[in-house]
Write a protein that holds these residues in place. Sequence first.
Motif, PDB file in Angstrom:
ATOM      1  N   TYR A 201      -2.789   3.739  -5.501  1.00 34.08           N
ATOM      2  CA  TYR A 201      -2.366   2.370  -5.779  1.00 34.08           C
ATOM      3  C   TYR A 201      -1.012   2.360  -6.471  1.00 34.08           C
ATOM      4  O   TYR A 201      -0.761   3.101  -7.415  1.00 34.08           O
ATOM      5  CB  TYR A 201      -3.380   1.655  -6.665  1.00 34.08           C
ATOM      6  N   VAL A 216      -6.451   2.698  -2.750  1.00 36.29           N
ATOM      7  CA  VAL A 216      -6.493   1.338  -2.212  1.00 36.29           C
ATOM      8  C   VAL A 216      -7.592   1.217  -1.162  1.00 36.29           C
ATOM      9  O   VAL A 216      -7.789   2.128  -0.353  1.00 36.29           O
ATOM     10  CB  VAL A 216      -5.130   0.976  -1.582  1.00 36.29           C
ATOM     11  N   LYS A 236      -8.039  -1.981  -5.476  1.00 39.22           N
ATOM     12  CA  LYS A 236      -7.946  -0.582  -5.908  1.00 39.22           C
ATOM     13  C   LYS A 236      -9.207  -0.202  -6.659  1.00 39.22           C
ATOM     14  O   LYS A 236      -9.864  -1.049  -7.263  1.00 39.22           O
ATOM     15  CB  LYS A 236      -6.728  -0.391  -6.813  1.00 39.22           C
TER      16      LYS A 236
END
Length: 256
Positions: A201, A216, A236
Amino acid sequence: MSRVFYLVVALIGWPLLAGAQSSVRTVFLPDSKPLYFQYISAGQFTMGSPESEPGRDRDEGPQKKVDIETGFYLGTYEVTQQQWLSVMHYNPAVFKHRANHLQFPVESVSWSEVQLFLEQLNCMGLGHFRLPTEAEWEYACRAGTDTRFYWGEEENWTVHRNAWANSRSMAEIHPVGEKPPNPWGLYDMSGNVWEWTSDKYQPYDESRPPVDSLRVFRGGSWFDFENAVRCANRHKHGTAQGYPAIGLRLVYEPNE
């Protein structure tokens, strides 16, 4: 599972013509269980959402042009409990009490657990398998569109016609392939279960570095309401924990 699903499976299972670039691939696991893939051509798209998009989260922007320089094969469906079981010989899913549960997406798998699944799968000599990048995922989900959803801008009943989402999901997942595919022939890119990507992320503006402990996932799920299944929505989570709303979809890279 519906007869329509079986018909689709039969149609996409035709073998490749020698020397041809097929738009579909079927890969058989050692126990003859099939995996189906759609070829996604290289191209360019605008990643993220405009500030005016209803339901937008701040980390969906700023929008940026992204080049997908190489075409790739992406799973036609989310990985099912049957396919996971064929590779790993155990079933981690919470939703496994229905007669047809093996056709449900596998869920409750952490990102780290998915890496073990990929390790096992990649030892079988069938080609190379991986998770899509976040950009590959959104490019494939949008399928040439630039609207909130790959079927258009409207919410409400149009979402539930096209995706398993709260509240019409009846608080559980469903067999893969029951809702209409997106324009590139991919099923459940919105709804049913979230799908892990390979990416750490990071905000799109790169105001912070990538977070190694966060990956993610995309697509929304049976648990989430309409805004979550938008093409640009991103979430996330830590790599060590699985949840009943998160599964996966594979990228396939043939040996040839």
